[in-house]
Write a protein that holds these residues in place. Structure first.
Motif, PDB file in Angstrom:
ATOM      1  N   VAL A  60       1.092  -1.804   0.177  1.00  0.00           N
ATOM      2  CA  VAL A  60       0.222   0.135  -0.229  1.00  0.00           C
ATOM      3  C   VAL A  60       0.662   1.325  -0.587  1.00  0.00           C
ATOM      4  O   VAL A  60       2.095   1.605   0.558  1.00  0.00           O
ATOM      5  N   THR A  61       0.393   2.258  -1.233  1.00  0.00           N
ATOM      6  CA  THR A  61       1.084   3.504  -0.517  1.00  0.00           C
ATOM      7  C   THR A  61       0.281   3.868   0.004  1.00  0.00           C
ATOM      8  O   THR A  61      -1.034   5.092   0.124  1.00  0.00           O
ATOM      9  N   LEU A  62       0.624   4.337   1.640  1.00  0.00           N
ATOM     10  CA  LEU A  62      -0.123   5.032   2.696  1.00  0.00           C
ATOM     11  C   LEU A  62      -0.004   6.919   2.480  1.00  0.00           C
ATOM     12  O   LEU A  62       0.923   6.869   2.798  1.00  0.00           O
ATOM     13  N   GLY A  63      -1.145   7.297   2.433  1.00  0.00           N
ATOM     14  CA  GLY A  63      -0.752   8.748   2.919  1.00  0.00           C
ATOM     15  C   GLY A  63      -1.613   9.266   4.065  1.00  0.00           C
ATOM     16  O   GLY A  63      -2.598   8.841   4.328  1.00  0.00           O
ATOM     17  N   ILE A  64      -0.461   9.914   5.091  1.00  0.00           N
ATOM     18  CA  ILE A  64      -0.827  10.133   6.335  1.00  0.00           C
ATOM     19  C   ILE A  64      -1.088  11.015   6.397  1.00  0.00           C
ATOM     20  O   ILE A  64       0.484  12.231   6.350  1.00  0.00           O
ATOM     21  N   THR A  65      -1.271  12.697   6.347  1.00  0.00           N
ATOM     22  CA  THR A  65      -1.648  14.031   6.289  1.00  0.00           C
ATOM     23  C   THR A  65      -1.222  14.785   7.729  1.00  0.00           C
ATOM     24  O   THR A  65      -1.469  13.336   9.468  1.00  0.00           O
ATOM     25  N   PRO A  66       0.141  15.070   7.978  1.00  0.00           N
ATOM     26  CA  PRO A  66       0.710  15.579   9.520  1.00  0.00           C
ATOM     27  C   PRO A  66      -0.976  15.720  10.181  1.00  0.00           C
ATOM     28  O   PRO A  66      -0.149  16.127  11.106  1.00  0.00           O
TER      29      PRO A  66
ATOM     30  N   THR B  31       6.480  -2.335   3.936  1.00  0.00           N
ATOM     31  CA  THR B  31       5.216  -2.936   3.228  1.00  0.00           C
ATOM     32  C   THR B  31       4.122  -2.126   2.658  1.00  0.00           C
ATOM     33  O   THR B  31       3.750  -2.230   2.094  1.00  0.00           O
ATOM     34  N   VAL B  32       4.923  -0.626   3.382  1.00  0.00           N
ATOM     35  CA  VAL B  32       3.826   0.983   3.162  1.00  0.00           C
ATOM     36  C   VAL B  32       5.232   0.921   2.527  1.00  0.00           C
ATOM     37  O   VAL B  32       6.750   1.390   2.900  1.00  0.00           O
ATOM     38  N   GLU B  33       4.210   1.742   1.768  1.00  0.00           N
ATOM     39  CA  GLU B  33       5.418   3.654   1.165  1.00  0.00           C
ATOM     40  C   GLU B  33       4.421   4.922   1.679  1.00  0.00           C
ATOM     41  O   GLU B  33       3.368   4.705   1.881  1.00  0.00           O
ATOM     42  N   LEU B  34       5.154   5.715   2.467  1.00  0.00           N
ATOM     43  CA  LEU B  34       4.449   6.391   3.110  1.00  0.00           C
ATOM     44  C   LEU B  34       4.478   8.188   2.053  1.00  0.00           C
ATOM     45  O   LEU B  34       5.192   8.348   1.548  1.00  0.00           O
ATOM     46  N   LEU B  35       3.172   8.467   1.965  1.00  0.00           N
ATOM     47  CA  LEU B  35       3.136  10.046   1.166  1.00  0.00           C
ATOM     48  C   LEU B  35       2.970  11.074   3.061  1.00  0.00           C
ATOM     49  O   LEU B  35       2.472  10.913   3.462  1.00  0.00           O
TER      50      LEU B  35
ATOM     51  N   VAL C 117       1.930  -6.393  -7.472  1.00  0.00           N
ATOM     52  CA  VAL C 117       1.640  -4.958  -6.868  1.00  0.00           C
ATOM     53  C   VAL C 117       2.213  -4.537  -5.834  1.00  0.00           C
ATOM     54  O   VAL C 117       3.654  -4.750  -5.371  1.00  0.00           O
ATOM     55  N   GLY C 118       2.521  -3.305  -5.906  1.00  0.00           N
ATOM     56  CA  GLY C 118       3.896  -2.057  -5.495  1.00  0.00           C
ATOM     57  C   GLY C 118       3.287  -0.681  -5.175  1.00  0.00           C
ATOM     58  O   GLY C 118       2.155  -0.962  -5.191  1.00  0.00           O
ATOM     59  N   THR C 119       4.276  -0.108  -5.027  1.00  0.00           N
ATOM     60  CA  THR C 119       3.887   1.315  -4.388  1.00  0.00           C
ATOM     61  C   THR C 119       4.189   2.281  -5.341  1.00  0.00           C
ATOM     62  O   THR C 119       4.583   1.785  -6.671  1.00  0.00           O
ATOM     63  N   LEU C 120       4.247   3.573  -4.883  1.00  0.00           N
ATOM     64  CA  LEU C 120       4.633   4.156  -6.249  1.00  0.00           C
ATOM     65  C   LEU C 120       5.813   4.581  -6.542  1.00  0.00           C
ATOM     66  O   LEU C 120       6.775   4.922  -7.354  1.00  0.00           O
TER      67      LEU C 120
END
Length: 510
Positions: A59-65, A141-145, A356-359
């Motif tokens: 998963v490419t996981l965006g977490i806003t500040p 496991t995840v890429e952070l956005l 399946v992969g991340t950005l």
């Protein structure tokens, strides 16, 4: 197993406005705790389970500040624990003899779920979300956005504040997760020509836009203009299969109905039943029926992804990239069965031959095409800026402009007063709080809620409250009442003390 050409990426955007200390019900902290219990806890459980199986790049996981700040905040952590305990008690109440049989059965299942959530939270979450997310990032496991502080609509922001918010947001992620994101989910997927230069200067290598920004051709990421920053577009044909403004899996008759409450316990014991069925006539929730629907929708989604990758690869003459992107809160909060569906999809896609992969994986593997010039755009209604700049929110646009001008003028004055020629000024808590309140004023959530008529009164109240805080502190500075300005900044900080590392000295000079 036949290998499907190309790459599939799931992108999740996790965002809520700053809610701590600003109301409880029906809008306020309750929104945070509902999303935390229904979406963030189950999603973390899914990702930790899959990470333990050494699955990577899921998963490419965006977490806003602003979400990160709340999920790490001691006040929010304490109140979340109490909220979960209250959920457990409400579920227990539903099991009493006085309840209808269907509600008693539902309450028993809900009580077990609440108990598990409490145990998970007590063991894993009591030091906040950051340690848990860092484990997943470290494991691959995840890429952070990342994203800018307080989620402003960047195209309408003064360039100095836009640069400051972006750089501070990336730094905030670096401090929490020991990883500075290489990519961001721009708030509202909003873009204005030239913003790619801001991204490059801040070290951002890729960002998300909605599919129409790339004229629907989302089969590859595209460098923007003459630079190297890549725009990735959401594939609407695949994403809208799950959820669109008009349809999607969560509306299936078997799934739990979001809008129907048992008003004694506050639980949601009904299933959708039918789109035109009144709440009082909804059928009781049936877990077995929902399970069968989840399996059918997993199978359907895998088929859609396989077909889309195959068709797009044939169309462009090379392996294609397909991105499905959603708000994280869809999975669990809005769609109760969403986390189960998500786990099964992330298992079923590789089993069907889909990579399946991340950005980041897409960039590394060369899933990029020719450069493109992007139009002004967003993922809002009309795919333009009207939700955040239209006539309905013209007053908020004007408010934002005035508050930003006041803030920048005041912070510049403070720095001039405290700085010797050629020297860096000392950190100024008053200047920090002025910028903190200004960023909360210009959050994109407030015009969105007004344009969509979703708790519009609350949104206007919040925008004007933070604008008042900015102006009140700035007025004390302007009149030379330094001690009063410090007292006011300290008072407002008790409610709005997020982003403790925010440093006004890093605001770009005029």
């Amino acid at each position: 197993m036949t290998r499907v050409p190309g790459l599939f990426t799931l992108v999740l955007h996790t965002h809520l406005p700053w809610l701590a200390h600003h109301g409880r019900w029906p809008v306020g902290e309750e929104w945070l705790y509902q999303s935390w219990s229904a979406s963030y806890l189950p999603l973390m459980r899914v990702l930790r389970t899959l990470a333990a199986e050494e699955r990577r790049g899921l998963v490419t996981l965006g977490i806003t500040p602003v979400v990160s700040a709340q999920l790490d905040d001691p006040y929010c952590l304490d109140n979340m624990y109490h909220w979960l305990a209250n959920w457990q008690l409400r579920a227990l109440e539903a099991t009493t003899v006085a309840s209808p049989e269907a509600l008693r059965e539902f309450g028993s299942r809900e009580h077990a779920e609440a108990t598990r959530a409490l145990e998970d939270f007590a063991v894993l979450w009591r030091h906040g979300a950051s340690p848990l997310l860092r484990e997943l990032i470290d494991a691959g496991t995840v890429e952070l956005l990342g994203g800018p502080l307080a989620h402003p609509f960047q195209p309408l922001l003064h360039p100095r504040l836009r640069e400051f918010a972006l750089r501070e947001g990336l730094a905030d992620a670096g401090q929490r997760f020991a990883h500075v994101p290489a990519g961001i989910w721009a708030p509202e997927c909003a873009y204005a020509p030239g913003m790619e230069h801001d991204y490059a200067a801040a070290g951002v290598g890729h960002f998300m836009v909605d599919g129409p920004s790339l004229h629907g051709d989302t089969a590859l990421g595209r460098p923007v203009g003459a630079g190297d920053v890549v725009a990735f577009g959401r594939d609407l044909k695949v994403s809208y299969r799950v959820w669109s403004p008009k349809s999607g899996y969560p509306g299936h008759a078997a799934y739990r109905d979001f809008h129907t409450y048992d008003h004694t316990t506050g639980l949601k014991p009904a299933r959708v039943t039918g789109r035109m069925v009144a709440s009082a006539d909804k059928a009781p929730y049936d877990p077995g029926r929902a399970e069968r629907a989840v399996d059918a929708h997993v199978e359907d989604f895998v088929r859609i992804v396989v077909d889309r990758l195959t068709d797009e690869s044939e169309r462009i003459g090379r392996p294609a990239h397909v991105i499905a992107a959603f708000d994280t809160e869809l999975f669990g909060h809005w769609w109760y069965e969403g986390p189960v569906w998500l786990e099964r999809v992330l298992r079923a896609l590789p089993a069907a031959g889909v990579r399946v992969g991340t950005l980041n994986d897409a960039v590394a593997a060369g899933y990029t095409g020719a450069a493109v010039d992007l139009p002004p755009s967003s993922w809002g209604s009309g795919k333009d800026w009207q939700v955040w700049s239209g006539e309905q929110v013209a007053d908020l646009v004007q408010l934002n402009s005035e508050v930003i001008d006041t803030a920048l003028t005041t912070v510049d004055k403070l720095h001039e007063q405290t700085s010797a020629v050629g020297a860096r000024p000392p950190r100024d808590f008053v200047a920090d709080q002025i910028l903190r309140e200004t960023l909360l004023t210009v959050s994109s959530d407030w015009p969105f809620m007004v344009s969509k008529d979703s708790a519009a009164d609350y949104a206007r109240y919040r925008a004007h409250l933070h604008a008042h805080a900015t102006r009140e502190i700035a007025s004390a500075v302007a009149s030379g009442r330094g001690e009063a300005a410090r007292r006011l900044a300290d008072g407002w900080n008790r409610a709005d003390g997020l982003f403790g590392a925010l440093d006004a000295r890093r605001l770009p000079r005029p």
